[in-house]
Write an enzyme that holds these catalytic residues in place. Structure first.
Site, mmCIF file in Angstrom:
data_model
loop_
_atom_site.group_PDB
_atom_site.id
_atom_site.type_symbol
_atom_site.label_atom_id
_atom_site.label_comp_id
_atom_site.label_asym_id
_atom_site.label_seq_id
_atom_site.Cartn_x
_atom_site.Cartn_y
_atom_site.Cartn_z
ATOM 1 N N SER A 143 36.579 41.786 36.324
ATOM 2 C CA SER A 143 35.758 40.993 37.243
ATOM 3 C C SER A 143 35.738 39.539 36.798
ATOM 4 O O SER A 143 35.887 39.251 35.605
ATOM 5 C CB SER A 143 34.316 41.507 37.260
ATOM 6 O OG SER A 143 33.486 40.615 37.973
ATOM 7 N N TYR A 157 26.975 45.050 32.700
ATOM 8 C CA TYR A 157 28.142 44.949 33.578
ATOM 9 C C TYR A 157 29.102 43.875 33.074
ATOM 10 O O TYR A 157 30.306 44.092 32.964
ATOM 11 C CB TYR A 157 27.681 44.639 35.003
ATOM 12 C CG TYR A 157 28.802 44.586 36.018
ATOM 13 C CD1 TYR A 157 29.343 45.752 36.551
ATOM 14 C CD2 TYR A 157 29.316 43.365 36.447
ATOM 15 C CE1 TYR A 157 30.365 45.702 37.486
ATOM 16 C CE2 TYR A 157 30.343 43.311 37.381
ATOM 17 C CZ TYR A 157 30.863 44.482 37.901
ATOM 18 O OH TYR A 157 31.883 44.438 38.815
#
Ligand code: NAD
Length: 257
Positions: A143, A157
């Site tokens: 990401s 995350y």
């Protein structure tokens, strides 16, 4: 067709990036193993591929479980005879993921179990299969958050995606002379359930969009096209990359009004 005679396994392929990639890979000639914990939606992905004339099969696999990952790879070889493309894409973004003081240990562990160990297990069992096939391509979904810090935190995350990037890099180096390429795909903010459930008000969405030069969220189909590039021989000299497909967010200091 860019993936003719290839077998591809995609985790988290019931929705979002995984589903869009399963559909596109099948259109490009791959035989696709769709895996996920959401069985009805996974079966629907397979039905859509078959309706379009492609070949696919669903296998229930929770990527945080080693036994499920071992079984999904065996299923791919048993069903379609080999494995050439492994797309470790399944991931979660937990609503209770926050900063260091607010994030519970359980949330951190759960995020790591799926986002980090899931990629590790996919590779642990998938790499021997790709070696048996004579080589192939592994794509791990990271990401943009592994590159940038945010004041609206999701610490578990963010850390998990940093781990995916460094794992991908090291695996790329280890297996570079075995005809196995390993690249990360680093999407920007996307209009998929994962992020829209997290940014669950217009205000939160706008707050994120302010930072994207293109001024919009990305689409799962746009990530699928990038994944196809990494899966196919079009990217034959590319390994160990972090492949950012992010609407320019990591390039921006100030965005247009
Ligand atoms: P999504 O929620 O639309 O799809 C994720 C899929 O993973 C779902 O089908 C879900 O059932 C499945 N899944 C969840 N836990 C699983 C498990 N334990 N085992 C197997 N499958 C599981 O999300 P998406 O946006 O398509 O995200 C796909 C990947 O892209 C994730 O790794 C995510 O972190 C990453 N990503 C997303 C964005 C974004 O903005 N949406 C940005 C960067 C990276």
């Amino acid at each position: 067709m860019r993936l003719e005679n290839k077998v591809a396994l995609i985790t988290g392929a019931s929705n979002g990036i995984g589903k869009a990639s399963a559909l596109l890979f099948a259109q490009e000639g791959a035989k696709v193993i769709v895996t996920d914990i959401n069985d009805p939606a996974g079966e629907a992905t397979v039905a859509e591929i078959k309706a379009g004339g492609g070949q696919a099969a669903f296998f229930h696999a929770d990527v945080s479980k080693a036994s499920d990952c071992e079984a999904m790879i065996k299923f791919a070889e048993d069903t379609f005879g080999a494995l050439h493309i492994l797309f470790n894409n399944a991931g979660i973004m937990h609503g209770e993921d926050g900063d260091a003081t607010s994030t519970a240990e359980e949330i951190f562990d759960l995020t790591y179990a799926i986002n980090v160990k899931g990629v590790f297990f996919g590779c642990k069992y998938g790499i021997p299969a790709i070696q048996r096939a004579g080589g192939g391509s592994i794509i791990n979904t990271a990401s943009f958050v592994a590159h940038l810090g945010a004041a609206t935190p999701q610490l578990a995350y963010t850390a998990s995606k940093g781990a995916v990037l460094s794992m991908s890099r090291e695996l790329a180096v280890i297996h570079a002379r075995e005809n196995i390429r390993v690249n990360a795909l680093s999407p920007g903010p996307l209009r998929t359930e994962l992020l829209m459930n997290f940014l669950n008000t217009d205000e939160k969405k706008q707050r994120r969009l302010v930072h994207v030069p293109m001024g919009r969220f990305g689409e799962a189909a746009e990530m699928a096209k990038a994944a196809l590039f990494l899966a196919s021989d079009d990217s034959s000299y590319m390994t160990g990359s972090e492949f950012l497909v992010d609407g320019g967010i990591t390039a921006a200091y100030v965005t247009p009004e």
